[in-house]
Design a protein around this motif. Structure first.
Motif, PDB file in Angstrom:
ATOM      1  N   ALA A 258      -0.161   5.087  -0.822  1.00  0.00           N
ATOM      2  CA  ALA A 258      -0.131   6.094   0.234  1.00  0.00           C
ATOM      3  C   ALA A 258       0.671   7.316  -0.197  1.00  0.00           C
ATOM      4  CB  ALA A 258       0.466   5.496   1.510  1.00  0.00           C
TER       5      ALA A 258
ATOM      6  N   LYS B  70       0.811  -1.213   0.000  1.00  0.00           N
ATOM      7  CA  LYS B  70       0.000   0.000   0.000  1.00  0.00           C
ATOM      8  C   LYS B  70       0.844   1.263   0.000  1.00  0.00           C
ATOM      9  CE  LYS B  70      -3.948  -2.074   2.420  1.00  0.00           C
ATOM     10  NZ  LYS B  70      -4.922  -1.845   1.353  1.00  0.00           N
ATOM     11  N   LYS B  71       2.159   1.126   0.182  1.00  0.00           N
ATOM     12  CA  LYS B  71       3.000   2.306   0.272  1.00  0.00           C
ATOM     13  C   LYS B  71       2.940   3.189  -0.981  1.00  0.00           C
ATOM     14  CE  LYS B  71       6.747   1.744   2.537  1.00  0.00           C
ATOM     15  NZ  LYS B  71       8.113   1.344   2.941  1.00  0.00           N
TER      16      LYS B  71
ATOM     17  N   SER C 105      -1.348   9.244  -2.631  1.00  0.00           N
ATOM     18  CA  SER C 105      -2.425   9.962  -1.954  1.00  0.00           C
ATOM     19  C   SER C 105      -1.900  11.200  -1.242  1.00  0.00           C
ATOM     20  CB  SER C 105      -3.120   9.032  -0.955  1.00  0.00           C
ATOM     21  OG  SER C 105      -3.672   7.909  -1.613  1.00  0.00           O
TER      22      SER C 105
END
Length: 824
Positions: free
Chosen positions: A385, A381-382, A388
């Motif tokens: 992230a 998910k890095k 985002s």
């Protein structure tokens, strides 16, 4: 766009080589589309071997020949390195099983839980009843944390991300329960008291043999420290050979110069293996006496040892189940490959791992450390992230620019049309101050106005409240029936007008009860039923020109509908055997739900009786409904227009007074004969003189019920004692009725002391929500004004719709003069 297939790899790192199998699911079937078998140059347990380097080289070779990107990877670890325990908890809620397992883990695992990696699963075959687990077996599996990381180290060096870590015996259980034990019952049909037959699986490896006993639902496993390497060591010992030559001789025993000598040299290991297997099976049958074993399945390349299968079958006493291929594994390019078929017995663990990764297996536990799975999720998910956060920072930058632009336009030095913000704000504050002053003055005047209105209401309302109960009594009096031609309050002989021809209702009492919300009274189903019966009766017997004028419920009685004993239609159309109405809810209609009164008010109750029962069709309850109840529902009453009693009389309806929803709460049924004292009877003189006093006290004026003016006074208007006077005759002396004197031959016939007449008793209830005189007059004026406005609007609309006559005189012009024949 075709969906990308979900591949899974099952990797089995053994002591002799690496076995890998790749599978996917197609149309519900497990299909193998790739495999790899990499044998180490040396066995890992050999003294001169470097296990870490050999495994690393095998993995590098595997990665060079296969693509694992995007695929799930499951690996096995030796069974002797882990712990597998099974226990049956007592019947318990399913949601509490994790807490029970946590407690059991502390008891079963001989290490602190922080030092191990453990997992559990509720085994198939248990039952669940109302959220409780019955006959459920729970499997508890654990392995020391340092051992898990030691087995994971080669994969971490090779940068292979793992998804599942499973004990090799449990992977074998997954494979066998899916592919071999296909004839067993469904999990919902599993009976622990009569389990299906079990099979013994001997997975012979290089240094150990995994023994698994299962019926597809329950599993028991043990690692036996005997494997193919022990046969090789026995040959080196007996035949004085090097390890490499002994290994070659073991694999090619039939081509040896003296095969019999080779088998004789390995016999001790055969004996030890069979002895350990027999001892393990005996122990299993001791803890599970209901288990029945039907055969043995041999897995692993060591099984190729000549004569091993026959020896095991002969000495164990169980049939060796032939196993040449996997029954439910598809993919002809793999399962038909010579390299795969030559080593098919070695891919059982890999097959079981693939089944678990595809969620086709019954056991889904994993000993992969949670921190590794968490780190992988965070790493995956890095990028999202970071993206985002970058987007958020860019949005913040744009927001700052736009905000600063707007902020700069509201500074004191910013001016538009030669007016800056400071000057404009000062003018605005001045206007706001002026507006606040006016609003404050307006609120003060409004408060004074409301105060004066309240004072006026109190002044006017005091007079209205003083006469409200008088108005109620006046309304009740007006609702009582009167016999035509019969003077009110005066005595009329029964000879002139018999009692059963008099329409008067004799009131025994009037009671009242205040309700904060009269819907409490109305919501009683019997109250609504009785009101429904009344309105149905009135609509039938006294129809109105406008249904709305009566304010009652629409006529629900149809021809042929049920009626009560008095000929009254019954709510719901049902009556019982005696003619009494059956509540609609009891009749199956679901009950009535009529609109009724709400808010504070009084419930008035009137108790009385009447003798108007000469005709059964007009007497009894029918007479009460046709008179008192009808007037309370539809009647009117004349009352003074002012609270001081002056002014003209005004006609008000009962509903304007706040009276409504009358019901016949109770009634005595069919009129029953009763004795009424005769006021014209003259008792004998003497001791009987007290009789007149008693009768007079009961009946009022002459002992006779007086007229409708006798509200709430038992015995009418007469005072206790009436006309009779106690003690008119001397005690003990006789008396005789009037006209019976022996010397009076022309006297009138004697009057009897009593005469019999039919009497009907009743109890009436209705709602009274006070509506004072001032409010009534105001509401009437508003209605009249509204009707006048509607009439004027209708007249104007009608006039506008008429065509205009061109010869007509203009509005307001004088009419044209006319001349008669005489010229006038």
């Amino acid at each position: 766009m075709a969906k990308k297939p979900n591949y899974v790899w099952g990797l089995d790192i053994g002591q002799c080589g690496l076995k890998a199998l790749r599978c996917l699911e197609e149309d519900g079937q497990v299909v193998a589309d790739a495999f790899d078998y990499i044998e180490y140059p040396k066995i890992l347990s050999q003294p001169e071997a470097d296990p870490e380097a050999l495994v690393h080289e095998a993995l590098e070779q595997f990665l060079s020949r296969n693509d694992i990107k995007g695929a799930k990877v499951a690996i096995s670890v030796p069974g002797q390195s882990g712990l597998a325990k099974f226990f049956k908890p007592p019947p318990i809620e399913v949601k509490r099983i994790p807490a029970i397992v946590q407690f059991e883990a502390k008891q079963q695992i001989p290490f602190a839980l922080e030092e191990v990696i453990w997992d559990f699963q509720q085994m198939a075959g248990g039952t669940e009843v109302d959220g409780f687990a019955i006959d459920t077996e729970v499997g508890l599996f654990a392995m020391k944390r340092e051992q898990v990381y030691r087995y994971l180290q080669p994969f971490q060096k090779a940068e292979i991300e793992l998804d599942i870590v499973q004990l090799a015996p449990l992977a074998i259980y997954n494979f066998v329960s899916y592919d071999i034990l296909t004839d067993g019952p469904d999990p919902d049909e599993f009976d622990p008291d009569s389990p299906p037959e079990s099979i013994v699986i001997l997975a012979m490896g290089t240094d150990a043999t995994d023994l698994v006993i299962t019926n597809g639902f329950r599993v028991w496993q043990r690692s036996i420290p005997l494997g193919g390497n022990h046969f090789t060591k026995q040959l080196t010992k007996e035949l004085k050979l090097t390890f490499a030559k002994a290994e070659h001789l073991k694999r090619n025993a039939r081509q040896a110069e003296d095969p019999k000598a080779v088998f004789q040299a390995m016999r001790p290991i055969f004996n030890d293996l069979v002895t350990e297997v027999q001892r393990s099976i005996g122990y299993f049958q001791g803890i599970d006496r209901k288990a029945k074993i039907r055969g043995v399945v041999l897995l692993g390349n060591t099984v190729k040892l000549p004569g091993l299968q026959q020896y095991v079958s002969k000495n164990l006493g169980y049939e060796v189940i032939d196993f040449e291929k996997y029954n439910l594994l598809g993919g002809s390019s793999v399962v038909s490959s010579p390299a795969f078929t030559d080593n098919v017995l070695a891919f059982g663990v890999s097959y079981g791992l693939c089944l678990q990764a595809l969620k086709k297996s019954r056991l889904q536990t994993s000993l992969l450390p949670r921190e590794i799975a968490t780190a992988r999720i965070v790493r995956a998910k890095k990028p999202w992230a970071i993206a985002s956060l970058s987007t958020l920072m860019l949005a913040c930058a744009f927001s700052f620019v736009f905000t600063y632009s707007v902020w700069s336009e509201v500074q004191d030095n910013f001016s538009t049309a030669n007016v800056d913000w400071k000057t404009a704000e000062a003018a605005m504050k001045q206007q706001k101050s002026t507006s606040t002053t006016y609003i404050s003055e307006h609120e003060n005047h409004l408060a004074k106005l409301k105060f004066m209105a309240r004072v006026g209401e109190e002044v006017v309302g005091a007079g209205d409240r003083r006469i409200q109960w008088l108005e109620l009594m006046k309304a009740i009096t007006a609702a009582l029936p009167k016999t035509e031609g019969l003077p009110s309050g005066e005595y009329v002989s029964h000879k002139d007008k018999p009692l059963d021809e008099r329409r008067e209702l004799y009131i025994e009492y009037i009671e009242s009860e205040y309700f904060p919300d009269v819907s409490t009274w109305w919501n009683n189903p019997l109250v609504q039923e009785r009101y429904y019966n009344l309105t149905t009766f009135l609509d039938k017997e006294f129809p109105l020109e406008s249904p709305a004028a009566g304010g009652g419920v629409a006529d629900a009685s149809a021809d042929g509908g049920a009626v009560d004993a008095n000929g009254l239609p019954v709510a719901g159309g049902v009556a019982d055997a005696g003619g009494a109405p059956v509540p609609a809810g009891d009749a199956g209609a679901g009950g009535l739900d009529l609109p009724g009164p709400e808010g504070p008010g009084w419930v008035i109750e009137i108790r009385g009786y009447h003798y108007f029962n000469k005709s059964l069709s007009k007497g009894g309850a029918v007479h009460v409904r046709s008179t008192l109840l009808k007037e309370l529902e539809r009647g009117t009453v004349s009352l003074p227009a002012k609270s001081d009693g002056t002014g003209p009389l005004m006609e008000f309806s009962m509903k304007e007074l706040g009276i409504g929803f009358p019901i016949l709460a109770e009634e005595s049924g069919q009129p029953a004969p009763t004795q009424v004292p005769n006021p014209e009877f003259e008792p004998l003189s003497g001791a009987a003189g007290t009789m007149g006093g008693n009768m007079g006290g009961e009946m009022g004026l002459g002992g006779y019920p007086s007229g409708p003016g006798a509200l709430g006074a038992p015995g009418g208007l007469g005072a206790p004692g009436g006309l009779g006077a106690p003690g008119l005759g001397a005690p003990g002396t006789g008396g005789q009725p009037k006209g019976t004197d022996d010397g009076d031959e022309d006297a009138a016939p004697a009057e009897p002391p009593f005469f019999t007449v039919k009497k009907h008793s009743f109890t009436v209830q209705f709602v009274w929500q006070e509506n004072n005189l001032t409010t009534r007059v105001k509401e009437r004026q508003e209605r009249e004004a509204a009707r006048a406005a509607e009439a004027a609007e209708a007249a104007a609309a009608a006039a506008a719709a008429q065509p205009v006559d061109p010869n007509a005189a203009p509005a307001g012009a004088a009419p044209a003069a006319t001349v008669d024949p005489n010229g006038n």
